[in-house]
Scaffold this motif. Structure first.
Motif, PDB file in Angstrom:
ATOM      1  N   ASN A 173      42.255  18.193  86.965  1.00 42.90           N
ATOM      2  CA  ASN A 173      41.539  17.694  85.751  1.00 42.90           C
ATOM      3  C   ASN A 173      40.216  16.877  86.321  1.00 42.90           C
ATOM      4  O   ASN A 173      39.365  16.991  85.797  1.00 42.90           O
ATOM      5  N   GLU A 174      40.731  16.072  87.385  1.00 40.21           N
ATOM      6  CA  GLU A 174      39.395  15.090  87.886  1.00 40.21           C
ATOM      7  C   GLU A 174      38.403  16.016  88.413  1.00 40.21           C
ATOM      8  O   GLU A 174      37.333  15.558  88.120  1.00 40.21           O
ATOM      9  N   GLY A 223      32.957  20.926  86.160  1.00 41.60           N
ATOM     10  CA  GLY A 223      32.704  21.663  84.953  1.00 41.60           C
ATOM     11  C   GLY A 223      34.208  22.368  84.533  1.00 41.60           C
ATOM     12  O   GLY A 223      34.729  22.929  85.549  1.00 41.60           O
ATOM     13  N   ARG A 224      34.719  22.337  83.311  1.00 40.14           N
ATOM     14  CA  ARG A 224      35.994  22.942  83.083  1.00 40.14           C
ATOM     15  C   ARG A 224      36.052  24.177  83.224  1.00 40.14           C
ATOM     16  O   ARG A 224      37.065  25.044  83.825  1.00 40.14           O
ATOM     17  N   TYR A 260      50.546  28.615  96.303  1.00 40.74           N
ATOM     18  CA  TYR A 260      50.570  29.242  95.053  1.00 40.74           C
ATOM     19  C   TYR A 260      51.075  28.285  94.119  1.00 40.74           C
ATOM     20  O   TYR A 260      50.476  28.392  93.040  1.00 40.74           O
ATOM     21  N   GLN A 261      52.162  27.468  94.241  1.00 37.82           N
ATOM     22  CA  GLN A 261      52.406  26.612  93.161  1.00 37.82           C
ATOM     23  C   GLN A 261      51.392  25.357  92.712  1.00 37.82           C
ATOM     24  O   GLN A 261      51.064  25.418  91.526  1.00 37.82           O
ATOM     25  N   MET A 262      50.585  25.124  93.678  1.00 38.67           N
ATOM     26  CA  MET A 262      49.492  24.357  93.234  1.00 38.67           C
ATOM     27  C   MET A 262      48.147  25.081  92.743  1.00 38.67           C
ATOM     28  O   MET A 262      47.671  24.599  91.603  1.00 38.67           O
ATOM     29  N   ALA A 263      48.084  26.226  93.104  1.00 37.56           N
ATOM     30  CA  ALA A 263      46.923  27.202  92.290  1.00 37.56           C
ATOM     31  C   ALA A 263      47.609  27.251  90.966  1.00 37.56           C
ATOM     32  O   ALA A 263      46.501  27.418  89.964  1.00 37.56           O
ATOM     33  N   VAL A 264      48.636  27.467  90.771  1.00 35.78           N
ATOM     34  CA  VAL A 264      49.180  27.788  89.297  1.00 35.78           C
ATOM     35  C   VAL A 264      48.974  26.708  88.361  1.00 35.78           C
ATOM     36  O   VAL A 264      48.508  26.625  87.184  1.00 35.78           O
ATOM     37  N   MET A 265      49.102  25.429  89.072  1.00 38.72           N
ATOM     38  CA  MET A 265      49.230  24.069  88.138  1.00 38.72           C
ATOM     39  C   MET A 265      47.682  23.560  88.160  1.00 38.72           C
ATOM     40  O   MET A 265      47.434  22.781  87.386  1.00 38.72           O
ATOM     41  N   ALA A 266      46.989  24.037  88.936  1.00 34.19           N
ATOM     42  CA  ALA A 266      45.599  23.452  88.945  1.00 34.19           C
ATOM     43  C   ALA A 266      44.796  23.312  87.557  1.00 34.19           C
ATOM     44  O   ALA A 266      43.959  22.416  87.584  1.00 34.19           O
ATOM     45  N   ASP A 267      44.878  24.275  86.911  1.00 31.28           N
ATOM     46  CA  ASP A 267      44.030  24.430  85.686  1.00 31.28           C
ATOM     47  C   ASP A 267      44.849  24.130  84.414  1.00 31.28           C
ATOM     48  O   ASP A 267      44.503  24.076  83.217  1.00 31.28           O
ATOM     49  N   SER A 268      45.997  23.649  84.514  1.00 28.75           N
ATOM     50  CA  SER A 268      46.927  23.447  83.505  1.00 28.75           C
ATOM     51  C   SER A 268      46.385  22.494  82.587  1.00 28.75           C
ATOM     52  O   SER A 268      46.281  22.407  81.411  1.00 28.75           O
ATOM     53  N   ALA A 269      46.255  21.177  83.197  1.00 24.68           N
ATOM     54  CA  ALA A 269      45.675  20.012  82.176  1.00 24.68           C
ATOM     55  C   ALA A 269      44.325  20.132  82.010  1.00 24.68           C
ATOM     56  O   ALA A 269      43.886  19.908  80.536  1.00 24.68           O
ATOM     57  N   SER A 286      29.722  34.100  82.791  1.00 30.24           N
ATOM     58  CA  SER A 286      28.879  33.148  83.190  1.00 30.24           C
ATOM     59  C   SER A 286      27.576  33.598  84.032  1.00 30.24           C
ATOM     60  O   SER A 286      26.711  32.872  83.710  1.00 30.24           O
ATOM     61  N   ARG A 287      27.678  34.318  84.940  1.00 32.92           N
ATOM     62  CA  ARG A 287      26.669  34.747  85.563  1.00 32.92           C
ATOM     63  C   ARG A 287      25.313  35.578  84.699  1.00 32.92           C
ATOM     64  O   ARG A 287      24.183  35.543  84.902  1.00 32.92           O
ATOM     65  N   SER A 288      25.899  36.220  83.622  1.00 30.60           N
ATOM     66  CA  SER A 288      25.036  36.562  82.579  1.00 30.60           C
ATOM     67  C   SER A 288      24.099  35.672  81.823  1.00 30.60           C
ATOM     68  O   SER A 288      23.278  36.154  81.151  1.00 30.60           O
ATOM     69  N   GLY A 289      24.514  34.331  81.760  1.00 28.82           N
ATOM     70  CA  GLY A 289      23.892  33.402  81.046  1.00 28.82           C
ATOM     71  C   GLY A 289      24.444  32.848  79.898  1.00 28.82           C
ATOM     72  O   GLY A 289      23.594  32.363  79.082  1.00 28.82           O
ATOM     73  N   ARG A 290      25.701  33.584  79.567  1.00 26.25           N
ATOM     74  CA  ARG A 290      26.075  33.493  77.988  1.00 26.25           C
ATOM     75  C   ARG A 290      27.021  32.496  78.192  1.00 26.25           C
ATOM     76  O   ARG A 290      27.849  32.190  76.983  1.00 26.25           O
ATOM     77  N   ALA A 291      27.539  31.705  79.287  1.00 21.49           N
ATOM     78  CA  ALA A 291      28.373  30.584  79.005  1.00 21.49           C
ATOM     79  C   ALA A 291      28.085  29.646  80.084  1.00 21.49           C
ATOM     80  O   ALA A 291      27.195  29.615  80.954  1.00 21.49           O
TER      81      ALA A 291
END
Length: 413
Positions: free
Chosen positions: A280-281, A287-288, A324-333, A408-413
């Motif tokens: 989250n930090e 950027g989220r 793997y465990q860290m990657a799974v949790m990395a975007d949770s919050a 995102s690369r298309s410029g719409r995000a």
């Protein structure tokens, strides 16, 4: 000083309560190999019991979450604690598939009335960057509770039998009730009118449509759905995978690993708790959306790598498992904080309800899909069978991450 302490009490109560309510979360996952043998369950039946929790959760989560826009979320939270206690205690008396499935569903109903209402309790009491950080800790403490559940279940079942593990888990929600009652005050929503709950609270379609009109809300809700499918599927089968990798993967009768499967799963889960907070930090800085894309792609690929390393030397296996465990949790919050930020205050309860409904709907499918994949590819007796299971879990995250990358690369995000 006293004012500062009082201000932090709600956060302390909810974080500790989160851990206590999760003490039974991993109990079935740890005991799956034991119960599968004792009750002669197929992999599909074993997965369905795991999915029963999510069926109970999604059947009521929108009802509870929508009510938090109209009444004090604390009342709902306390009811959820009591229901969780009943479900875990009932599971401890089960002797076969059907009662275990029903008990796990009841526990799911209880957690549905604590997790998102607990988040609403916090969102009503904190704002700004403090709110985002409190959310990241709340999500991380979900993982912390799961890690403690893994470790305590293993120890209790080894020393007192598997039924004692469920009895201990049932005590956690009761302690959470006492803590939340003591450290939080009633806070009904502003301008809330007297309300009699009805079917529209279970399926608030108009409110959901309002939420889905916002592109960023759609992004976070879709991301959370595939995230939960992967996360809960992996958690449900993690101990069984470690048991396989410890012995059968290399043709050994005894495990080659340095500790029991439950203990290893608990340590890996505990080490990954900080990933949600740190993620989250990082998301606040880069950027989220960018961070979510990275986390989704990384977790889907690392799941395949971990399964492929089942027969590798155990230090390699555990290192990849930790990543793997860290990657799974990395975007949770990040997903949760992003949705709260994107939703309007008057729709926040409905947004969280839909978010949780679809997310835990994915979580319901995860364990069952994993079990079906194992049954279809050798019943989990080969490395390739486990690769298939993790491929099914990670497919949604991989597709979501790729789509968002090109979008995102298309410029719409």
């Amino acid at each position: 000083m006293m004012a500062s302490v009082r201000k932090e009490r709600p956060a302390a109560a909810m974080l500790t309560g989160q851990v206590l309510c999760m003490l039974g979360m991993a109990t079935y996952a740890v005991l799956l190999p034991v119960l599968q043998k004792e009750w002669q369950l197929s992999n599909a039946q074993s997965g369905l019991i795991g999915s029963g929790f999510f069926l109970g959760y999604i059947s009521t989560v929108t009802f509870w979450s929508t009510l938090t826009d109209r009444m004090d979320a604390r009342r709902i939270y306390l009811l959820g604690c009591a229901t969780s206690c009943v479900g875990l205690a009932l599971f401890g008396t089960a002797r076969g598939f059907w009662l275990a499935l029903a008990a796990h569903m009841i526990y799911g109903v209880g957690v549905s009335a604590t997790y998102m209402p607990g988040l609403k309790i916090l969102s009503d009491r904190y704002t700004g960057p403090t709110q985002s950080r409190v959310f990241s800790f709340y999500t991380a403490f979900y993982g912390l509770g799961g890690a403690i559940s893994l470790a305590s279940t293993q120890w209790l079942s080894d020393h007192f039998g598997w039924r004692a593990a469920f009895a201990s888990g049932a005590a956690g929600p009761l302690l959470a009730m006492v803590l939340v009652l003591s450290w939080t005050r009633a806070q009904p929503p502003a301008a809330a009118a007297p309300h009699m709950p009805g079917w529209r609270d279970v399926f608030p379609v108009q409110a959901w449509l309002g939420v889905l009109r916002h592109p960023r809300s759609r992004l976070f809700i879709t991301g959370y759905t595939v995230h939960c499918l992967e996360m809960f599927g992996a958690r449900a089968w993690s101990v069984a995978f470690i048991v396989f990798a410890g012995g059968a993967a290399v043709g050994q009768a005894a495990s080659r690993l340095p500790a029991t499967a439950g203990t290893i799963a608990a340590v890996l889960s505990l080490c990954s708790v900080g990933a949600s907070i740190l993620g989250n930090e990082v998301a606040l800085r880069v950027g989220r959306e960018r961070w979510i894309r990275f986390g989704m792609l990384a977790s889907s690929l690392l799941g395949l790598a971990m399964a492929a390393c089942a027969a590798a030397p155990w230090p390699v296996l555990l290192l990849v498992g930790l990543l793997y465990q860290m990657a799974v949790m990395a975007d949770s919050a990040t997903l949760t904080a992003g949705l709260v930020e994107a939703s309007a205050p008057g729709q926040r309860g409905a947004a969280l309800g839909l978010y949780s409904l679809l997310g835990f709907g994915g979580g319901m499918l995860g364990p069952a899909c994993f079990g079906l994949a194992l049954d279809a590819t050798g019943s989990g007796q080969t490395v390739g069978s486990w690769i298939s299971g993790f491929a099914v879990l990670g497919a949604g995250c991989f597709i979501f991450g790729l789509y968002q990358f090109f979008y995102s690369r298309s410029g719409r995000a």
